[in-house]
Design a protein around this motif. Sequence first.
Motif, mmCIF file in Angstrom:
data_model
loop_
_atom_site.group_PDB
_atom_site.id
_atom_site.type_symbol
_atom_site.label_atom_id
_atom_site.label_comp_id
_atom_site.label_asym_id
_atom_site.label_seq_id
_atom_site.Cartn_x
_atom_site.Cartn_y
_atom_site.Cartn_z
ATOM 1 N N GLN A 194 -3.402 -10.336 -18.507
ATOM 2 C CA GLN A 194 -4.048 -11.113 -17.446
ATOM 3 C C GLN A 194 -3.053 -11.701 -16.451
ATOM 4 O OE1 GLN A 194 -6.480 -13.996 -19.506
ATOM 5 N NE2 GLN A 194 -8.184 -12.559 -19.793
ATOM 6 N N GLN A 195 -1.768 -11.580 -16.738
ATOM 7 C CA GLN A 195 -0.766 -12.112 -15.817
ATOM 8 C C GLN A 195 -0.618 -11.190 -14.605
ATOM 9 O OE1 GLN A 195 2.975 -13.122 -17.653
ATOM 10 N NE2 GLN A 195 2.005 -14.123 -19.399
ATOM 11 N N ASP A 196 -0.468 -11.786 -13.457
ATOM 12 C CA ASP A 196 -0.319 -11.030 -12.215
ATOM 13 C C ASP A 196 0.822 -11.645 -11.406
ATOM 14 O OD1 ASP A 196 -0.696 -9.253 -10.192
ATOM 15 O OD2 ASP A 196 -2.432 -10.291 -9.310
ATOM 16 N N PRO A 197 1.918 -10.968 -11.247
ATOM 17 C CA PRO A 197 2.196 -9.612 -11.742
ATOM 18 C C PRO A 197 2.474 -9.585 -13.248
ATOM 19 C CG PRO A 197 4.145 -10.512 -10.707
ATOM 20 C CD PRO A 197 3.055 -11.530 -10.481
ATOM 21 N N LEU A 198 2.474 -8.399 -13.800
ATOM 22 C CA LEU A 198 2.768 -8.264 -15.219
ATOM 23 C C LEU A 198 4.196 -8.709 -15.506
ATOM 24 C CD1 LEU A 198 1.191 -4.759 -15.995
ATOM 25 C CD2 LEU A 198 0.405 -6.959 -16.887
ATOM 26 N N PRO A 199 4.436 -9.270 -16.686
ATOM 27 C CA PRO A 199 5.816 -9.648 -17.026
ATOM 28 C C PRO A 199 6.682 -8.407 -17.216
ATOM 29 C CG PRO A 199 4.380 -9.875 -18.935
ATOM 30 C CD PRO A 199 3.482 -9.554 -17.776
ATOM 31 N N SER A 200 7.973 -8.613 -17.242
ATOM 32 C CA SER A 200 8.878 -7.500 -17.511
ATOM 33 C C SER A 200 8.738 -7.053 -18.965
ATOM 34 C CB SER A 200 10.323 -7.914 -17.237
ATOM 35 O OG SER A 200 10.746 -8.880 -18.195
ATOM 36 N N PHE A 201 9.273 -5.889 -19.250
ATOM 37 C CA PHE A 201 9.187 -5.354 -20.609
ATOM 38 C C PHE A 201 9.862 -6.283 -21.607
ATOM 39 C CE2 PHE A 201 11.238 -2.848 -23.986
ATOM 40 C CZ PHE A 201 10.117 -2.313 -24.604
ATOM 41 N N TYR A 202 11.014 -6.810 -21.266
ATOM 42 C CA TYR A 202 11.755 -7.650 -22.202
ATOM 43 C C TYR A 202 11.099 -9.017 -22.364
ATOM 44 C CZ TYR A 202 15.291 -4.041 -21.951
ATOM 45 O OH TYR A 202 15.943 -2.839 -22.025
ATOM 46 N N ALA A 204 7.777 -9.528 -22.158
ATOM 47 C CA ALA A 204 6.624 -9.248 -23.014
ATOM 48 C C ALA A 204 7.064 -9.042 -24.457
ATOM 49 C CB ALA A 204 5.875 -8.020 -22.508
ATOM 50 N N ARG A 205 8.143 -8.317 -24.642
ATOM 51 C CA ARG A 205 8.671 -8.089 -26.000
ATOM 52 C C ARG A 205 9.016 -9.406 -26.676
ATOM 53 N NH1 ARG A 205 13.725 -7.990 -28.141
ATOM 54 N NH2 ARG A 205 14.146 -6.545 -29.895
ATOM 55 N N SER A 206 9.673 -10.312 -25.944
ATOM 56 C CA SER A 206 10.077 -11.596 -26.506
ATOM 57 C C SER A 206 8.865 -12.419 -26.941
ATOM 58 C CB SER A 206 10.907 -12.380 -25.480
ATOM 59 O OG SER A 206 11.247 -13.656 -25.978
ATOM 60 N N LYS A 207 7.823 -12.437 -26.133
ATOM 61 C CA LYS A 207 6.631 -13.230 -26.469
ATOM 62 C C LYS A 207 5.909 -12.652 -27.689
ATOM 63 C CE LYS A 207 5.805 -15.004 -21.802
ATOM 64 N NZ LYS A 207 6.089 -16.404 -22.206
ATOM 65 N N ILE A 208 5.855 -11.336 -27.793
ATOM 66 C CA ILE A 208 5.191 -10.712 -28.939
ATOM 67 C C ILE A 208 5.980 -10.962 -30.221
ATOM 68 C CG2 ILE A 208 4.406 -8.521 -29.924
ATOM 69 C CD1 ILE A 208 3.994 -7.530 -27.050
ATOM 70 N N ILE A 209 7.300 -10.932 -30.123
ATOM 71 C CA ILE A 209 8.129 -11.205 -31.300
ATOM 72 C C ILE A 209 7.970 -12.659 -31.745
ATOM 73 C CG2 ILE A 209 10.525 -11.456 -32.052
ATOM 74 C CD1 ILE A 209 11.201 -8.912 -30.628
ATOM 75 N N GLN A 210 7.794 -13.584 -30.795
ATOM 76 C CA GLN A 210 7.542 -14.982 -31.160
ATOM 77 C C GLN A 210 6.253 -15.115 -31.961
ATOM 78 O OE1 GLN A 210 7.604 -17.294 -27.572
ATOM 79 N NE2 GLN A 210 9.802 -17.063 -27.254
ATOM 80 N N VAL A 211 5.228 -14.380 -31.560
ATOM 81 C CA VAL A 211 3.965 -14.396 -32.308
ATOM 82 C C VAL A 211 4.169 -13.812 -33.702
ATOM 83 C CG1 VAL A 211 1.610 -13.504 -32.373
ATOM 84 C CG2 VAL A 211 2.583 -14.283 -30.204
ATOM 85 N N GLU A 212 4.940 -12.744 -33.781
ATOM 86 C CA GLU A 212 5.210 -12.122 -35.088
ATOM 87 C C GLU A 212 5.926 -13.105 -36.015
ATOM 88 O OE1 GLU A 212 7.115 -7.910 -36.547
ATOM 89 O OE2 GLU A 212 8.303 -9.150 -35.187
ATOM 90 N N ARG A 213 6.905 -13.826 -35.497
ATOM 91 C CA ARG A 213 7.632 -14.792 -36.321
ATOM 92 C C ARG A 213 6.722 -15.926 -36.774
ATOM 93 N NH1 ARG A 213 13.043 -15.221 -32.490
ATOM 94 N NH2 ARG A 213 13.976 -13.220 -33.116
#
Length: 302
Positions: A194-202, A204-213
């Motif tokens: 839903q973010q506009d513009p989309l975040p960068s790949f890194y 997005a990766r960082s935020k998903i890893i935070q959720v995983e932790r």
Amino acid sequence: MTGSNNASPITIESKIHPATTITNIKTVIPITLEIESGQYNSWATLFKLHYKACLVYDHIKNKPETTSSSTETTKQSNDWEWLDAIVLQWIYNTISNDLLHTIINKTATTYDAWVAIENLFHDNKSARAIHLMHKFSNTRLDGFPNVSAYCQELKVLADQLANVNAPVDSDRLVLQLIAGLNEEYDGIATILQQQDPLPSFYTARSKIIQVERRKAEQALHASKAAGSALTATTQCATSSDMNLQDDRTGGRGRGRSGRRGRGRDAYGRGRSANYWPNQFYNPWPNPPYDPYPSFGPSPQAY
């Protein structure tokens, strides 16, 4: 001051050449390039940076033409060939044996080896691009042990697609990253897309890893809580069993009446007041024999 004016300027030629100081190319190029790997882009990028740092970037170009036969020109040519041999060894030491036997040539220069490897990895681009794009589009988090490995695979595939002139832009890479997540990451997936513009790949990766932790920490706390509850329940059950056993036995040497003693009461195994040795215990003994039953007249009556 006069001496300083007459001093000759220090030039790069008068110093030790940076290329000769490299004793182990693996320390600066840690990748071993293989024919079937997707690391060509990374390998080539690291080599280009290293070439520039060691002042030998011109060796991945054609050997300069020499028209003069002067002694100075001959010396420069010999020096160039000497450096080219060093740089060529770098290439040979950072590729697999199969790739080495494919491109090696006793008369090859650094430029020849560089172009041969480049052509090998760029050969049949259309077919490779179709295969890689299919693999890229079907990559899912469920096929990897963690988010980091999943993201690394997507990045490698994107680099491979760039090598065959089918590059994946940043938004396409992020969208595929989100699309490959499973239902456990629906929350962060919704936020990212839903973010506009989309975040960068890194990012997005960082935020998903935070959720995983965070999920891993929650699972660990839940496991510890469950273990503590199980221990408490086991201890409580053991204590209850011990109390129940005491209630059944009345304690060591205690009868049902609650009095201490060796035996039990009349309902137990211990001795009682009516105990007759060597006879069967009968709490209601038979009366003595009466020759004149009470229901008939006695002999004195006659």
